[in-house]
Design a protein around this motif. Structure first.
Motif, mmCIF file in Angstrom:
data_model
loop_
_atom_site.group_PDB
_atom_site.id
_atom_site.type_symbol
_atom_site.label_atom_id
_atom_site.label_comp_id
_atom_site.label_asym_id
_atom_site.label_seq_id
_atom_site.Cartn_x
_atom_site.Cartn_y
_atom_site.Cartn_z
ATOM 1 N N ALA A 136 0.855 -1.187 0.000
ATOM 2 C CA ALA A 136 0.000 0.000 0.000
ATOM 3 C C ALA A 136 0.888 1.233 0.000
ATOM 4 O O ALA A 136 1.864 1.300 0.754
ATOM 5 C CB ALA A 136 -0.921 0.013 1.206
ATOM 6 N N ILE A 137 0.582 2.179 -0.874
ATOM 7 C CA ILE A 137 1.290 3.460 -0.896
ATOM 8 C C ILE A 137 0.252 4.552 -0.706
ATOM 9 O O ILE A 137 -0.856 4.470 -1.245
ATOM 10 C CB ILE A 137 2.087 3.656 -2.202
ATOM 11 C CG1 ILE A 137 1.233 3.340 -3.435
ATOM 12 C CG2 ILE A 137 3.327 2.793 -2.206
ATOM 13 C CD1 ILE A 137 1.967 3.517 -4.747
ATOM 14 N N GLU A 138 0.593 5.555 0.078
ATOM 15 C CA GLU A 138 -0.410 6.567 0.412
ATOM 16 C C GLU A 138 0.238 7.910 0.711
ATOM 17 O O GLU A 138 1.423 8.003 1.019
ATOM 18 C CB GLU A 138 -1.229 6.123 1.608
ATOM 19 C CG GLU A 138 -0.436 5.878 2.877
ATOM 20 C CD GLU A 138 -1.302 5.262 3.969
ATOM 21 O OE1 GLU A 138 -1.556 5.958 4.969
ATOM 22 O OE2 GLU A 138 -1.718 4.095 3.814
ATOM 23 N N GLY A 139 -0.582 8.957 0.607
ATOM 24 C CA GLY A 139 -0.112 10.313 0.873
ATOM 25 C C GLY A 139 -0.692 11.275 -0.139
ATOM 26 O O GLY A 139 -1.813 11.087 -0.635
ATOM 27 N N VAL A 140 0.076 12.295 -0.491
ATOM 28 C CA VAL A 140 -0.339 13.260 -1.516
ATOM 29 C C VAL A 140 -0.458 12.538 -2.848
ATOM 30 O O VAL A 140 0.417 11.743 -3.215
ATOM 31 C CB VAL A 140 0.679 14.413 -1.603
ATOM 32 C CG1 VAL A 140 0.304 15.392 -2.709
ATOM 33 C CG2 VAL A 140 0.773 15.126 -0.256
ATOM 34 N N ALA A 141 -1.532 12.787 -3.572
ATOM 35 C CA ALA A 141 -1.843 12.035 -4.799
ATOM 36 C C ALA A 141 -0.691 12.035 -5.795
ATOM 37 O O ALA A 141 -0.361 10.996 -6.388
ATOM 38 C CB ALA A 141 -3.111 12.578 -5.431
#
Length: 474
Positions: free
Chosen positions: A288-293
């Protein structure tokens, strides 16, 4: 203890926390004698009574906790801190009797500080309630262990717990800023207002992971985070675990995904097939990668390029999204191992140059010495320097002795075999479940002469030895 002295102590404890918050009822003693430690559940399943506390007390704050510990110190009565009883290492079992200090009345949220990015709460709060409080204001704690809904803030701190998003956000010790702690003599202290400083050792780290042997944590400031603008999942299938380790190590030198879970072929063919639906042969990894688009899109590109170098089959987002949705289902009845099976999770931690060898050596040692046992594993928490093995053994119920003493002996023998094999190959006793009474005997084998550092701190803070005796090897 005579009846007269027992009643005298009971009245003092009632005066400290209120009569309604001090119990000597048999049902309350039994309830606080069995946690999720396999041996305690097996013992009860066989109709036997585990060690029980003499008094169950529930203070509401540090002041009442202080009063309880002063009484305990005066009479030299053991004190075992109890959160929600979800631990697997027997850390909350009152093996020496005495006082069981139940923290669940200390569940108040004292402050929600958006500027400081933390929630200040009592350590008896169920962590899910802290997460919901953060969600209501648009934030998250980013601490998502399988026991999120049934374990306390203090329980995670006491055992240095970890959640599924740890690769990006860290363990529980990375998520706490300041704590209030009641020392064994009843003194109430606060750790420093910031966890990163040069004003001596970080006091947080002395008490986090100490499993109630050095004092009682009563209040904590837990970090909150902005909700990620984008969260994307990707499932991969590796032909072998060597390629998976090399790919993961390289990726973590570039950026940190929030979730990284690698399953060996045995778990891929059983649990992942059953829960997620992957029916291909190989080692499954979910990312899973996440944060600012915009950053997420760049990280996805790097992820696909890096894993492609190691022959990983890109399974797309579907399997990863399903894994996230079912991340706690893995531990629900019907999916998790349970009695009558005999089982355990050793969660070994080691650097990359040792981790795969540890896996194969543990698998060989357990399955050779105990042919009735099956060894499976996944690798669920990753660092730039290494990762941990969520290494499990399972013995089918028909192969577990009905005699409780023989069942206990089998359980201990398998644990000793597995953990000693890990130690011999460069691993560490435990990553995040804690030590408790289950692994205390192996702490001295891991640390050798260095164990005197822990023993020295214990002796200085708790000279009467009342705090959670026989846990953590102390």
């Amino acid at each position: 203890m005579t009846d007269f002295l027992f009643d005298m102590i009971a009245t003092e404890l009632e005066d400290a926390v209120g009569k309604e918050n001090c119990s000597t009822r048999p049902i309350d003693k039994i309830t606080h004698s069995v946690d999720y430690f396999w041996l305690s559940r097996m013992w009860a399943d066989r109709g036997l009574r585990m060690p029980e506390g003499d008094f169950i007390v529930a203070p509401k704050d540090a002041k009442e906790t202080s009063a309880v510990l002063k009484i305990a110190n005066y009479y030299k009565i053991p004190v075992t801190t109890w959160g929600a009883g979800g631990g697997t290492q027997g850390g909350a079992i009152p093996v020496a009797g005495g006082i069981v200090l139940d923290t669940k009345r200390m569940n108040k949220i004292y402050d929600f500080n958006e500027q400081g990015m933390y929630i200040e709460c009592g350590t008896g709060a169920i962590y899910k309630h802290i997460e919901l409080a953060a969600n209501e204001r648009g934030y998250a704690t980013m601490h998502y262990p399988s026991s999120l809904t049934c374990s306390t803030v203090g329980g995670f701190l006491a055992h240095r717990g970890i959640g599924v998003s740890s690769t990006k956000y860290g363990k529980i010790d990375d998520m706490v800023l300041q704590m209030e702690v009641v020392l064994p003599n009843g003194d109430i202290i606060e750790t420093s207002p910031a966890p990163k400083h040069a004003a001596g050792p970080d006091l947080n780290q002395i008490f986090i992971g100490s499993e109630g042997t050095l004092g009682v944590m009563t209040k904590a400031q837990m970090r909150i985070y902005d909700q990620p603008e984008s969260r994307q999942f990707r499932g991969f299938l590796f032909h072998n675990m060597t390629d998976a380790f090399n790919a993961a190590r390289e990726l973590l030198q570039k950026f940190k995904p929030s979730v990284m879970r690698l399953y060996d072929e045995a778990e891929t063919a059983s649990l992942i097939k059953k829960i997620v639906g992957v029916e291909k042969k190989g080692a499954f990894m979910n990312i899973a990668i996440e944060g600012v688009a915009e950053m997420v899109e760049l990280e996805k590109k790097i992820l696909l390029e890096t894993f492609g170098k190691y022959g990983a089959e890109d399974l797309g987002p579907e399997y990863g999204e399903k894994w996230w949705k079912e991340k706690i289902t893995f531990f629900y009845p019907g999916h998790m191992m349970d009695i009558p099976q005999c089982f355990g999770t050793m969660d070994t931690i080691a650097p990359y140059d040792k981790i795969e060898k540890i896996y194969w050596e543990m698998k060989k040692a357990i399955e050779t010495n105990f042919p009735q046992a099956k060894f499976i594993a996944h690798f669920s928490h990753w660092y730039e320097w290494g990762c941990m093995i969520y290494d499990r053994f399972i013995v089918d119920g028909k192969d577990v002795p009905r005699d409780p003493h023989e069942a206990l002996r089998l359980h201990q023998e398998i644990w000793s075999c597995g953990v000693r094999t890990a130690l011999a190959n460069g691993g560490v006793v435990n990553d995040h479940h804690g030590v408790g009474i289950k692994l205390g005997r192996l702490m001295k084998e891991q640390y050798g002469p260095a164990m005197q550092v822990f023993e020295g701190i214990k002796k200085q803070l708790d000279p009467n030895g009342i705090m959670n005796p026989f846990k953590l090897g102390l």
